[in-house]
Design a protein around this motif. Structure first.
Motif: not given
Lengths: 449, 246
Positions: A367-368, A418-422, A370, A378, A444, A373
């Motif tokens: 995620q970091d 922390q998810p990009d999409e919860e 990029k 969490r 997505w 996704r």
């Protein structure tokens, strides 16, 4: 090794439920045991003093901790008391990956149950054997204080018994589930560990030996009670053994979803000789896929560098780092090695509150960077590199020797990913046979075209 | 100065290093003489140069963690191939063939080495590394004496042509290598790497340490050599780089 303490404790509970009171935990300690415990306390205290990444472990004066707990160890009357004292000392650190594995866990693993069971045991067989390898094929999560069936494995005992996703588990062998959930929610003060603890607690109740029968009561999609008798089946996956770590069952499921999307679900990061080739083949088989989903929900972690190995199949740039771990005198980077013909299309990683440790390192790092996704809820926030050693009294001792900082510069401990999409499991969708987290990832990926 | 452990773990031991002992600088022998003496006391240049290839078998142990597994290492000229099996973790393979070096590891995958990792692996792959120390380490200096693992040692600082530094400790009495220390810089980062060498045994006229205790990132490892063979028949492709590294 990266397995959070919560998981370790649940594992111990899970195994020890199968070892009734005759395990002598309550017997008064012999002089020999007292000496062994004294030596074990010394090992634990000194290990943390010498190997914790912070010279002042947990911000504590570690000499004061010894002064406080050593006299208590001397007064311990039973093995249980001794372990409680050690546990209380480790709790002071307020960090994951510090824990004690009772020697009985190893004994149960090493010795056939029959050899350990006293002839006069009055425990019912199903209760004695809890913690065996038998599997129901169910996965559960607590949603809105109810134990929701979130997955039913194809061909599993649960599937054969007609259990559906979205059903609510209400009782196991006549014991109501709701009070257990309430109790854990009341007791579990660390909110980000709650989902993990609840999940493990429920799964423990569905465990036993192959052939054991469980009587389950569900509430079905029409809110009608459904009584199901379910015989536990052979475990799926393989039992992985690594060093002093208690054996772990590992599953790695690969499939192709709609719209030519590759999907891998990994239950834990163990057994690289078997798992890594499976992942490599999955990537090769989906080289031209429209997207790829790595499902790490419920994955408690395992061998930390497997995150590097798995991540290497999804990047082409060299020297990308998932993050780094810091010991007292070193900094070790988790560098991705791009593998031949990696998958470079859209990558979704699925996590939840029961995803921990190596799962967090991989999900958080990708995620970091990029590169992925992240979907779901969490993660647990328990990602410290750790070791397992055996103590003089036979118990196992897990200790973290490093802190872990993700590529974005933040520690994962406590914070989690922390998810990009919860996306939270939803009963209505589950009853319709849908997995909303997977659905969100698919949507997505399709949008990336 | 055979050190297969570095090819595997790059670990070492400092904890047992004692305090500095007062020997005046003018009384110290030259580093060159210490390194040449090591060649002599372990068998002599002639014996080393008779060696065309070597096969070593042993075990790596991490007793505290309950981890151990066998390793095999082959060397011929400046080529090397080492494999180690760790139950539950998989296979680690390290390779060097003239100008390239790399690793194929079940867990993190395959990669070619660069920088310091590459330089050191290529140096260590040379079956005559002990004799060829001048080529590998153009700068050497004896900087003092220290008690290491209970032995009075000369402390020799060594530096490769591209500036990689390490310190070796040689027994003042018998000239054998007792310990090695360096700050290793690799893909994964920098770390103190320290090794104690012990239990020298003779194989085909060459003495080598058969027990190496190592420390890295607070963890301890032991490499034990069980068997050494020289000048054996090896398969023609014994040192080919694996497909993953080509």
């Amino acid at each position: 090794m990266l397995v959070p303490r919560r998981f370790l404790l649940c594992l111990c509970v899970l195994v020890l439920v199968g070892v009734p009171a005759w395990t002598a935990q309550e017997k008064e300690l012999t002089p020999e045991q007292i000496a062994q415990n004294r030596a074990s306390f010394k090992v634990v205290w000194e290990t943390i003093r010498d190997k914790h990444w912070d010279p002042q472990p947990g911000g504590l004066n570690w000499d004061d901790i010894r002064a406080e707990f050593e006299p208590k160890v001397e007064k311990a009357k039973t093995q249980r008391e001794f372990r409680q004292i050690l546990g209380a000392m480790l709790d002071r650190l307020d960090q994951s990956h510090f824990g004690i594995v009772p020697a009985e866990v190893y004994d149960v693993i090493d010795v056939p149950d029959e050899a350990k069971e006293p002839k006069d045991s009055k425990e019912p067989k199903s209760r004695r054997r809890r913690g065996g390898q038998g599997q129901s094929g169910l996965d559960l999560r607590v949603v809105d204080s109810e134990a929701l069936v979130t997955r039913v494995d194809e061909g599993s005992p649960a599937a054969k018994a007609g259990i559906k996703t979205g059903w609510v588990l209400e009782a196991v062998d006549g014991t109501e589930v709701a009070p257990v959930i309430r109790k854990i929610m009341d007791l579990e003060t660390v909110v980000h560990h709650r989902e993990f603890t609840l999940m493990r607690s429920l799964m423990q109740r569905l465990s036993g030996d192959v052939g054991d029968t469980l009587k389950l009561r569900f509430r079905d999609g029409s809110d009608q009670p459904q009584e199901v008798e379910l015989q536990l089946g052979e475990p799926r996956g393989t039992m992985a053994i690594f060093g002093n770590l208690p054996p772990m069952l590992v599953r790695c499921d690969v499939k192709t979803l709609s719209d030519r999307i590759g999907y891998v679900h990994l239950s834990s990061f163990f057994d690289p000789p078997r798992v890594m080739p499976v992942i490599a083949q999955a990537v090769r088989d989906h080289h031209d896929a429209t997207g790829f989903i790595l499902d790490l929900r419920g994955n408690p972690g395992g061998i930390g560098f497997m995150a590097v190995g798995v991540g290497g199949w999804f990047v082409k740039e060299r020297n990308l780092r998932l993050g780094h771990m810091v010991t007292r005198d070193s900094r070790l980077n988790f560098v991705l090695n791009p593998q031949p013909q990696p998958f470079l299309g859209p990558l979704a990683v699925l996590v939840d509150g029961a995803s921990a440790s190596t799962s967090e390192i991989l999900a958080g790092g990708l995620q970091d960077l990029k590169r992925a996704r992240v979907f779901g809820t969490r993660t647990m926030g328990a990602a410290l590199p750790s070791m397992f050693v055996r103590l003089p009294n036979g118990d196992g001792f897990q200790y973290a020797f490093a802190n872990y900082i993700s590529a974005g510069g933040k520690p994962l401990e406590v914070h989690g990913v922390q998810p990009d999409e919860e996306v939270r499991p939803d009963r209505k969708a589950l009853l319709e046979g849908r997995d909303q987290v997977v659905d969100a990832a698919i949507e997505w990926i399709k949008a990336q075209k | 100065m055979f050190r297969p452990q570095r090819l595997i773990l790059l670990a070492a031991l400092l904890a047992l290093l004692g305090s500095s002992r007062g020997v005046k600088a003018q009384d110290l022998p030259s580093a060159e003489s210490i390194l040449d003496r090591y060649v002599e006391v372990t068998g002599g240049k002639e014996a080393y140069l008779k060696l065309k290839n070597r096969v070593i078998q042993g075990r790596m142990e991490m007793p505290a963690a309950g981890i151990n597994g066998p390793f095999t290492m082959r060397q011929e000229g400046r080529k090397m191939r080492m494999t180690m099996e760790l139950p539950g973790s998989g296979r680690v393979g390290r390779f060097a063939e003239g100008k390239r070096a790399g690793e194929v590891n079940t867990t993190p995958g395959a990669r070619l080495f660069e920088g310091e990792e590459k330089t050191l692996t290529l140096i260590q792959a040379n079956i005559h590394a002990e004799v060829d120390w001048r080529e590998s380490f153009p700068k050497v200096k004896c900087v003092g004496t220290k008690t290491v693992n209970g032995k009075e040692c000369y402390e020799v600082e060594m530096e490769t042509a591209d500036g990689i530094k390490m310190t070796r400790f040689f027994d003042r009495k018998d000239g054998l290598l007792v310990a090695e220390r360096m700050r290793y810089k690799g893909q994964m980062g920098e770390m103190e790497v320290e090794t104690l060498h012990d239990n020298y045994k003779k194989f085909d006229g060459i003495s080598m340490p058969t027990v190496m205790n190592m420390k890295m990132m607070g963890q301890e490892f032991t490499m034990k050599i069980d068997r050494v063979e020289h000048n054996v028949k090896l398969a023609a492709d014994a040192f080919d780089l694996p497909a993953e590294l080509k």
